[in-house]
Design an enzyme around this catalytic site. Structure first.
Site, short mmCIF file in Angstrom:
data_model
loop_
_atom_site.label_atom_id
_atom_site.label_comp_id
_atom_site.label_asym_id
_atom_site.label_seq_id
_atom_site.Cartn_x
_atom_site.Cartn_y
_atom_site.Cartn_z
N LYS A 198 49.74 47.44 36.23
CA LYS A 198 49.07 48.64 35.70
C LYS A 198 48.43 49.42 36.84
O LYS A 198 47.40 49.03 37.37
CB LYS A 198 47.99 48.28 34.67
CG LYS A 198 47.61 49.55 33.90
CD LYS A 198 46.22 49.57 33.33
CE LYS A 198 45.15 49.91 34.30
NZ LYS A 198 45.15 51.32 34.79
N GLU A 273 39.89 41.23 44.35
CA GLU A 273 39.65 41.84 45.66
C GLU A 273 38.78 43.05 45.37
O GLU A 273 39.26 44.04 44.83
CB GLU A 273 41.00 42.20 46.30
CG GLU A 273 40.97 42.14 47.80
CD GLU A 273 40.60 43.47 48.39
OE1 GLU A 273 39.39 43.69 48.63
OE2 GLU A 273 41.50 44.29 48.59
N CYS A 307 38.42 49.64 50.72
CA CYS A 307 37.47 48.58 50.39
C CYS A 307 36.89 47.96 51.66
O CYS A 307 35.74 47.56 51.68
CB CYS A 307 38.12 47.52 49.51
SG CYS A 307 39.60 46.82 50.23
N GLU A 408 28.29 50.27 47.64
CA GLU A 408 29.55 50.80 48.17
C GLU A 408 29.71 52.25 47.72
O GLU A 408 29.69 52.54 46.52
CB GLU A 408 30.72 49.97 47.64
CG GLU A 408 32.05 50.46 48.16
CD GLU A 408 33.21 49.58 47.74
OE1 GLU A 408 33.33 49.31 46.53
OE2 GLU A 408 33.98 49.16 48.61
P1 ADP Z 1 37.01 53.12 39.53
O1 ADP Z 1 35.68 52.83 38.90
O2 ADP Z 1 36.91 53.78 40.84
O3 ADP Z 1 37.97 53.82 38.61
P2 ADP Z 1 37.95 50.50 38.87
O4 ADP Z 1 37.65 49.26 39.60
O5 ADP Z 1 37.28 50.65 37.55
O6 ADP Z 1 37.65 51.69 39.84
O7 ADP Z 1 39.51 50.64 38.64
C1 ADP Z 1 40.49 49.83 39.26
C2 ADP Z 1 41.57 49.50 38.26
O8 ADP Z 1 41.01 48.77 37.18
C3 ADP Z 1 42.25 50.71 37.61
O9 ADP Z 1 43.63 50.42 37.44
C4 ADP Z 1 41.55 50.81 36.27
O10 ADP Z 1 42.32 51.44 35.29
C5 ADP Z 1 41.35 49.35 35.93
N1 ADP Z 1 40.29 49.07 34.96
C6 ADP Z 1 39.13 49.73 34.80
N2 ADP Z 1 38.39 49.17 33.82
C7 ADP Z 1 39.10 48.10 33.34
C8 ADP Z 1 38.89 47.12 32.33
N3 ADP Z 1 37.78 47.10 31.61
N4 ADP Z 1 39.83 46.17 32.14
C9 ADP Z 1 40.95 46.17 32.89
N5 ADP Z 1 41.22 47.08 33.84
C10 ADP Z 1 40.31 48.03 34.07
#
Ligand code: ADP
Ligand code: MG
Length: 508
Positions: A198, A273, A307, A408
């Site tokens: 995803k 990570e 990161c 961060e």
């Molecule tokens: P940002 O806050 O900068 O968008 P995230 O760490 O939330 O960074 O996003 C990294 C990845 O995790 C993206 O692919 C996002 O769609 C996914 N993501 C965000 N929230 C969830 C969740 N609750 N469960 C699974 N995947 C998630």
């Protein structure tokens, strides 16, 4: 110095854009491209203009379920997991070739979607991805176990074997969308797993191209499936799915913690990570001609959306002015602009949300008493008024406890601190004064001091006399403390997609 010739064929850009505008990108499930069951799509934005330039299918729980079922069926049938390892390696190598054959299309798509300079799209997306595939293809034939002599009465033989963990959910962030997705996939595939990837909702497009190339490379149907969509819907459905055996996540620490909770249902294996607030330590004997550009690009590269970015500079007071002047000159000299402009050295931030986040941190630092030494404002880029550009920024008068020093930022914002004495314990304590532990850089001509610092710093990676340099597929990448769980890359990365089975044989 003349820059190397642009390896990307930019003449395909008008056709690529027209094609992206013409039809929404689809999900890749069981070897076929399909729309989301709901029929929904979402907008994909070019961060250099703020304009929508494509649409992608908005995958939901039903689509994730179909993708997981395809991956499950493929895994359980042995079509991929039981294929002779040498044959699996060949298919992965073939995919690496296809990626390189499509280098221009992938690099341009990555730049349009994420904003990164095109050279980074080429080397950091395309070439890094094909190299990580080749590296991990090599592991297909090398994963093995150990032999033992159990101390039971009688005559015994014992051995371990490593088996693929099963169906993997790979959740990918937006800062290096293509290579991160490919790296997770490559390690999972080397171990014999199948996967549902995803990509992040901000940057789905290059991963869709990956789906096309996978269809061409000769993988059994369902080996790799791609569901574009949002974290709260597609991501959440994947981490909660009972038929997923492991989640490999790269992203923010906040989301990482949510994912850990969501994985408890069937006790999925989880590797994470996550974020960092990595220190860069410059001693007074450092070769400043090398340390200054490394420190600058360690935070300004990819607009700080890395990161492992070196976001806290600790500099010896004897060289403080010289280092600050050098980093400032680089900040001022960096050409900020659209990634498609070959002269650009720093692109926009990925989204308006990220722009608001980064500027919010700069404001909070100022309100807490920090000063902007250089930058701090929206960067104006001619012809790209709607873009999310920010100036490379250096903050001074930053001290432990300020939000911009603790958290961060994920932007091109450097917090600077000085140290006066040479006591390594004191310096290491300041560097380690963070919830994170991902990366660190130490600049000194005294290699003994460099190695002593490497021992004292609590982080998963330490660079001596270099910052960044990009991950190497052979070297484990990951963090101490709240920077994550487990490691990607290297043997450790592949083994994280396996279970160990102990087999004992009574020879009596
Ligand atoms: P940002 O806050 O900068 O968008 P995230 O760490 O939330 O960074 O996003 C990294 C990845 O995790 C993206 O692919 C996002 O769609 C996914 N993501 C965000 N929230 C969830 C969740 N609750 N469960 C699974 N995947 C998630
Ligand atoms: Mg985008």
């Amino acid at each position: 110095m003349t820059p190397p010739p642009m390896p990307v064929d930019t003449s395909i850009l008008p056709d690529l854009k027209a094609d992206l505008a013409a039809k929404p990108r689809e999900l890749f499930i069981n070897g076929e491209f399909v729309p989301a069951k709901s029929g929904e799509t979402f907008d994909v934005i070019d961060p250099a203009t703020g304009q929508v330039f494509a649409q992608a299918a908005s995958g939901g729980a039903e689509d994730v379920d179909l993708a997981v079922q395809a991956a499950r069926k493929c895994f359980d049938s042995g079509a991929w997991s039981a294929m002779p390892p040498a044959q699996r390696a060949r298919i992965m190598m073939k995919l690496a070739e296809l990626i390189e054959a499509n280098a221009s299309r992938i690099a341009l798509t990555e730049t349009l979607d994420n904003g990164m300079p095109l050279m980074m799209g080429y080397f950091g997306a395309v070439m890094a991805a094909s190299e990580t595939l080749r590296y991990n293809a090599g592991w297909c034939t090398k994963i093995g176990g150990e032999t033992f002599t159990p101390s039971h009465p009688g005559e015994w033989h014992g051995f371990t074997q490593r088996e693929p963990v099963g169906v993997v959910g790979g959740i990918v962030p937006w800062n290096f969308p293509f290579v991160m997705g490919v790296a997770k996939m490559a390690q999972a595939l080397a171990a014999g797993c199948t996967i549902v990837l995803k990509p992040a909702e901000q940057t789905p497009l290059s991963t869709v191209i990956l789906g096309e190339l996978i269809a061409e490379a000769g993988f059994p149907e369902g080996t790799v499936n791609i569901v574009t969509g949002f974290g709260a819907t597609a991501g959440a459905a994947l981490v909660e799915h009972e038929q997923v055996d492991k989640i490999s996540f790269t992203g923010s620490t906040v989301t990482g913690k949510q994912i850990v909770k969501a994985c408890t249902g069937n006790l999925k294996r989880v590797t994470l990570e996550l974020g960092g607030k990595s220190p860069v330590i410059i001693f007074d004997d450092a070769n400043l001609a090398k340390a200054i550009p490394a420190a600058a690009m360690g935070i300004f590269g990819n607009a700080g959306q890395v990161c492992a970015a070196g976001s806290r500079l600790f500099v010896h007071e004897k060289v403080r002015d010289q280092v600050l002047e050098g980093v400032t000159a680089m900040a001022k000299g960096l050409k900020v602009g659209s990634g498609l402009d070959p002269a650009s050295q720093m692109g926009p931030l990925v989204s308006d949300a990220q722009f608001a986040r980064v500027t919010g941190y700069i404001e909070s630092a100022l309100s807490e008493g920090a000063k902007v030494h250089v930058g701090g404002e929206k960067a104006s880029v001619e012809g790209s008024e709607g873009g999310y550009f920010i100036q490379p920024t250096v903050l001074t008068d930053t001290v432990a406890g300020m939000k911009a020093v603790e958290e961060e930022i994920f932007g091109p914002v450097l917090a600077t601190m000085t140290f006066g004495d040479d006591d390594l314990e004191t310096i290491a304590a300041a560097a380690n004064n963070t919830q994170y532990g991902l990366n660190a850089s130490v600049f000194t001509q005294d290699i003994t001091r460099g190695l002593k610092m490497a021992k004292r710093i609590k982080s998963g990676m330490v660079n001596i006399n270099g910052a960044g340099g990009g991950p190497d597929p052979a070297m484990p990448l990951g963090g101490f403390k709240q920077s994550g769980w487990g490691r990607e890359n290297g043997r450790a990365g592949v083994e994280a997609f396996t279970e160990v089975k102990s087999v004992t044989v009574n020879l009596g």
